[in-house]
Design a protein around this motif. Structure first.
Motif, PDB file in Angstrom:
ATOM      1  N   LEU A   1      30.951  43.123  43.016  1.00  0.00           N
ATOM      2  CA  LEU A   1      30.920  41.738  42.547  1.00  0.00           C
ATOM      3  C   LEU A   1      32.320  41.350  42.095  1.00  0.00           C
ATOM      4  O   LEU A   1      33.186  42.216  41.917  1.00  0.00           O
ATOM      5  CB  LEU A   1      29.941  41.582  41.374  1.00  0.00           C
ATOM      6  N   GLU A   2      32.526  40.077  41.852  1.00  0.00           N
ATOM      7  CA  GLU A   2      33.814  39.624  41.333  1.00  0.00           C
ATOM      8  C   GLU A   2      33.832  39.561  39.806  1.00  0.00           C
ATOM      9  O   GLU A   2      34.890  39.603  39.195  1.00  0.00           O
ATOM     10  CB  GLU A   2      34.151  38.231  41.889  1.00  0.00           C
ATOM     11  N   PHE A   3      32.663  39.457  39.189  1.00  0.00           N
ATOM     12  CA  PHE A   3      32.622  39.244  37.737  1.00  0.00           C
ATOM     13  C   PHE A   3      32.225  40.527  37.001  1.00  0.00           C
ATOM     14  O   PHE A   3      31.634  41.436  37.582  1.00  0.00           O
ATOM     15  CB  PHE A   3      31.680  38.091  37.382  1.00  0.00           C
ATOM     16  N   PRO A   4      32.540  40.604  35.714  1.00  0.00           N
ATOM     17  CA  PRO A   4      32.279  41.842  34.958  1.00  0.00           C
ATOM     18  C   PRO A   4      30.801  42.062  34.674  1.00  0.00           C
ATOM     19  O   PRO A   4      30.050  41.119  34.431  1.00  0.00           O
ATOM     20  CB  PRO A   4      33.068  41.635  33.662  1.00  0.00           C
ATOM     21  N   THR A   5      30.412  43.329  34.711  1.00  0.00           N
ATOM     22  CA  THR A   5      29.079  43.788  34.315  1.00  0.00           C
ATOM     23  C   THR A   5      29.287  45.085  33.544  1.00  0.00           C
ATOM     24  O   THR A   5      30.412  45.592  33.458  1.00  0.00           O
ATOM     25  CB  THR A   5      28.196  44.054  35.553  1.00  0.00           C
ATOM     26  N   PRO A   6      28.223  45.650  33.012  1.00  0.00           N
ATOM     27  CA  PRO A   6      28.398  46.926  32.308  1.00  0.00           C
ATOM     28  C   PRO A   6      28.950  48.059  33.172  1.00  0.00           C
ATOM     29  O   PRO A   6      29.398  49.075  32.632  1.00  0.00           O
ATOM     30  CB  PRO A   6      26.977  47.242  31.807  1.00  0.00           C
ATOM     31  N   ALA A  62      36.320  43.041  41.208  1.00  0.00           N
ATOM     32  CA  ALA A  62      36.051  43.581  42.543  1.00  0.00           C
ATOM     33  C   ALA A  62      36.806  44.877  42.796  1.00  0.00           C
ATOM     34  O   ALA A  62      36.256  45.830  43.362  1.00  0.00           O
ATOM     35  CB  ALA A  62      36.404  42.537  43.598  1.00  0.00           C
ATOM     36  N   GLN A  63      38.058  44.922  42.387  1.00  0.00           N
ATOM     37  CA  GLN A  63      38.847  46.141  42.585  1.00  0.00           C
ATOM     38  C   GLN A  63      38.213  47.327  41.863  1.00  0.00           C
ATOM     39  O   GLN A  63      38.142  48.436  42.397  1.00  0.00           O
ATOM     40  CB  GLN A  63      40.277  45.926  42.089  1.00  0.00           C
ATOM     41  N   GLY A  64      37.724  47.083  40.648  1.00  0.00           N
ATOM     42  CA  GLY A  64      37.076  48.147  39.891  1.00  0.00           C
ATOM     43  C   GLY A  64      35.790  48.618  40.535  1.00  0.00           C
ATOM     44  O   GLY A  64      35.511  49.832  40.598  1.00  0.00           O
ATOM     45  N   TYR A  65      34.988  47.665  41.043  1.00  0.00           N
ATOM     46  CA  TYR A  65      33.748  48.045  41.730  1.00  0.00           C
ATOM     47  C   TYR A  65      34.046  48.892  42.966  1.00  0.00           C
ATOM     48  O   TYR A  65      33.401  49.921  43.202  1.00  0.00           O
ATOM     49  CB  TYR A  65      32.976  46.796  42.161  1.00  0.00           C
ATOM     50  N   SER A  95      36.694  50.670  43.692  1.00  0.00           N
ATOM     51  CA  SER A  95      37.226  51.976  43.320  1.00  0.00           C
ATOM     52  C   SER A  95      36.111  52.920  42.886  1.00  0.00           C
ATOM     53  O   SER A  95      36.055  54.086  43.305  1.00  0.00           O
ATOM     54  CB  SER A  95      38.262  51.815  42.207  1.00  0.00           C
ATOM     55  N   ARG A  96      35.204  52.417  42.047  1.00  0.00           N
ATOM     56  CA  ARG A  96      34.082  53.253  41.604  1.00  0.00           C
ATOM     57  C   ARG A  96      33.159  53.588  42.766  1.00  0.00           C
ATOM     58  O   ARG A  96      32.606  54.693  42.829  1.00  0.00           O
ATOM     59  CB  ARG A  96      33.307  52.552  40.488  1.00  0.00           C
ATOM     60  N   ALA A  97      32.975  52.618  43.679  1.00  0.00           N
ATOM     61  CA  ALA A  97      32.121  52.864  44.836  1.00  0.00           C
ATOM     62  C   ALA A  97      32.657  54.029  45.667  1.00  0.00           C
ATOM     63  O   ALA A  97      31.909  54.935  46.057  1.00  0.00           O
ATOM     64  CB  ALA A  97      32.027  51.606  45.695  1.00  0.00           C
ATOM     65  N   VAL A  98      33.950  54.019  45.928  1.00  0.00           N
ATOM     66  CA  VAL A  98      34.559  55.097  46.719  1.00  0.00           C
ATOM     67  C   VAL A  98      34.374  56.439  46.016  1.00  0.00           C
ATOM     68  O   VAL A  98      34.031  57.455  46.656  1.00  0.00           O
ATOM     69  CB  VAL A  98      36.048  54.804  46.967  1.00  0.00           C
ATOM     70  N   ASP A  99      34.550  56.464  44.711  1.00  0.00           N
ATOM     71  CA  ASP A  99      34.389  57.719  43.959  1.00  0.00           C
ATOM     72  C   ASP A  99      32.962  58.248  44.066  1.00  0.00           C
ATOM     73  O   ASP A  99      32.745  59.456  44.281  1.00  0.00           O
ATOM     74  CB  ASP A  99      34.746  57.492  42.488  1.00  0.00           C
ATOM     75  N   VAL A 100      31.974  57.361  43.907  1.00  0.00           N
ATOM     76  CA  VAL A 100      30.568  57.785  43.979  1.00  0.00           C
ATOM     77  C   VAL A 100      30.237  58.312  45.373  1.00  0.00           C
ATOM     78  O   VAL A 100      29.590  59.360  45.521  1.00  0.00           O
ATOM     79  CB  VAL A 100      29.633  56.612  43.612  1.00  0.00           C
ATOM     80  N   PRO A 159      39.237  38.649  49.900  1.00  0.00           N
ATOM     81  CA  PRO A 159      40.011  39.899  49.850  1.00  0.00           C
ATOM     82  C   PRO A 159      39.126  41.132  49.668  1.00  0.00           C
ATOM     83  O   PRO A 159      39.350  42.168  50.302  1.00  0.00           O
ATOM     84  CB  PRO A 159      40.951  39.682  48.663  1.00  0.00           C
ATOM     85  N   ALA A 160      38.117  41.025  48.784  1.00  0.00           N
ATOM     86  CA  ALA A 160      37.222  42.169  48.559  1.00  0.00           C
ATOM     87  C   ALA A 160      36.403  42.465  49.805  1.00  0.00           C
ATOM     88  O   ALA A 160      36.207  43.634  50.172  1.00  0.00           O
ATOM     89  CB  ALA A 160      36.305  41.897  47.370  1.00  0.00           C
ATOM     90  N   LEU A 161      35.926  41.436  50.488  1.00  0.00           N
ATOM     91  CA  LEU A 161      35.130  41.657  51.695  1.00  0.00           C
ATOM     92  C   LEU A 161      35.970  42.275  52.809  1.00  0.00           C
ATOM     93  O   LEU A 161      35.494  43.157  53.544  1.00  0.00           O
ATOM     94  CB  LEU A 161      34.510  40.339  52.161  1.00  0.00           C
TER      95      LEU A 161
END
Length: 441
Positions: free
Chosen positions: A154-159, A164-167, A169-174, A199-201
């Motif tokens: 997503l583009e917006f913050p969640t817990p 998007a960059q953070g999502y 990055s975490r996706a690749v790690d998982v 850009p994220a897509l």
């Protein structure tokens, strides 16, 4: 005589492939988690010496059902905000509740509840899309259930992440940490065109190709989504995804209630699979997926329940029936999406959508022994003229007696084998009290 692990001897076997095939008094032979034979029961007893024989004299054995769209942890939000249109439901109720409660512990409890519900309803494989996928993996490892775990973007913050960059990055790690698990696959799961920027897509499209990881995304769920995109950007969302290079056989589009002829043709050309979620679409008044047109064009259609917060159950047998009936009403053709085609969509069509058609979705030699048994000896199952139609139109998920994944019993005689049903229900009730307190705060 060959030694094998398991001999299953039901009244009927519906292998799904070949289409419309029904075997009576046949046996399924399983060894090492795979199907090694399907042959008349008398011959099977002569040719194989099984360590275990499962006699099911009143049951039909089918491939395990494949639920191609869920938000499993959202079982804890079941019934929280009913009878509302999609954007009101999301923005005013679901997203605020997730902001308050979504966590690793929330997701573990919700996924366990969902996995138990799905296994008891004959779903042996599902595609998920939700936060804290690490928790989903943890539960599924314990349950020994098969799944495609969608890692959200997503583009917006969640817990779970802030942008998007953070999502990503975490996706690749998982994905990298878990991709060798024999029962689990992974997908990039950008939420929707209206919540993820170009850009994220583009980054996801590149990573999908480089890592050989599919993409699972809500697309054209409502008319408002399409109209708003055209008004703001002069482009329909599906056309945008095509322009950005996301469309391929590795792309699964969820919902797709708003389609024109060119978009249907593009789905066929690029090999896009559709996850059709009829009951969620009906409940949220989102529209109708043109299933008959998609099938006529050669597009692979699968069936999903969506999350329990918008359905309100994870019942794929019920979803098959709704999908078959809805297709007739929408097309005006009583022959549209017949029972056998609905069953195929919920098994082999689902396997294909998840890239697993070589492993599951039909009962064929060499495939994984993912199968279920349904009791057909109840009052509402007689007389029996057409077994497949009876299964789709007159059977309920409470009639599923056994669920197996890779030759392992995950439910036998309605009793879960790898999950503690009582503990799961108790924890879900504890979360209910926390969520109620959050609403009252």
């Amino acid at each position: 005589m060959q030694d094998v692990d398991l001999l299953i001897v039901p009244r009927w076997i519906v292998p799904v492939e070949p289409h419309l095939t029904v075997h009576e008094d046949h046996a399924l032979v399983v060894d090492g988690g795979r199907i090694v034979d399907l042959l008349p029961a008398d011959f099977a007893r002569q040719a194989y010496r099984a360590r275990e024989t499962l006699e099911l004299p009143n049951q039909v054995v089918l491939p395990g059902l494949v639920n191609t769209h869920t938000h499993a942890a959202m079982t804890l939000l079941r019934g929280l905000a009913d009878d509302l249109p999609l954007m009101n439901w999301l923005q005013d109720h679901i997203w605020p509740a997730e902001g308050r409660h979504a966590s690793a512990a929330f997701c573990r409890a919700g996924v366990a509840l969902a996995a138990a519900e799905m296994l008891k309803g004959g779903i042996t494989c599902f595609a998920d899309q939700y936060f804290f996928p690490e928790s989903t993996v943890e539960v599924l490892r314990e349950a020994s259930m098969r799944a495609l775990v969608g890692v959200p973007v997503l583009e917006f913050p969640t817990p779970w992440a802030q942008n998007a960059q953070g999502y990503i990055s975490r996706a690749v790690d998982v994905i990298e940490a878990n991709r060798t698990h024999p029962l689990l696959g992974f997908a990039f799961a950008p939420h929707a065109p209206y919540t993820v920027g170009d850009p994220a897509l583009e980054r996801i499209a590149m990573l999908s190709h480089e890592m050989d990881v599919p993409i699972h995304m809500h697309v054209h769920e409502t008319a408002f989504e399409v109209e708003d995109a055209v008004a703001q950007h002069g482009e329909r969302p599906f056309a945008r995804l095509k322009r950005l290079g996301l469309l391929s056989r590795e792309f699964m589009a969820v919902h797709m209630t708003q389609l024109n002829d060119q978009e249907i043709e593009d789905c066929a050309t690029f090999g896009v699979s559709i996850a059709h979620c009829p009951e969620s679409n009906l409940k949220l008044a989102s529209g109708f997926c043109p299933v008959s047109k998609l099938l006529d064009a050669g597009v692979n259609v699968s069936i999903g329940t969506d999350g329990a917060a918008s359905n309100n159950d994870l019942d794929l047998i019920g979803e098959m029936r709704t999908a078959a009936l809805l297709a007739k009403g929408v097309s005006g053709n009583a022959a549209a999406f017949p029972a056998a085609q609905a069953l195929r969509a919920a098994t082999l069509g689902g396997a294909r959508a998840l890239g697993l058609e070589e492993r599951i979705g039909s009962l064929e030699r060499g495939k994984a022994a993912d199968f279920i048994a349904i009791d057909m000896d109840q009052i509402d199952s007689v007389p029996m003229y057409d077994l497949i139609s009876q299964t789709v139109y007159a059977t309920g998920r409470d009639r599923v007696t056994h669920s197996y994944v890779a030759g392992r019993a995950l439910m036998r005689g309605r009793e879960l084998q790898t999950l503690d049903e009582s503990a799961i229900k108790a924890e879900a009730r504890q979360w209910q009290q926390r969520i109620i307190k959050g609403l009252q705060a």
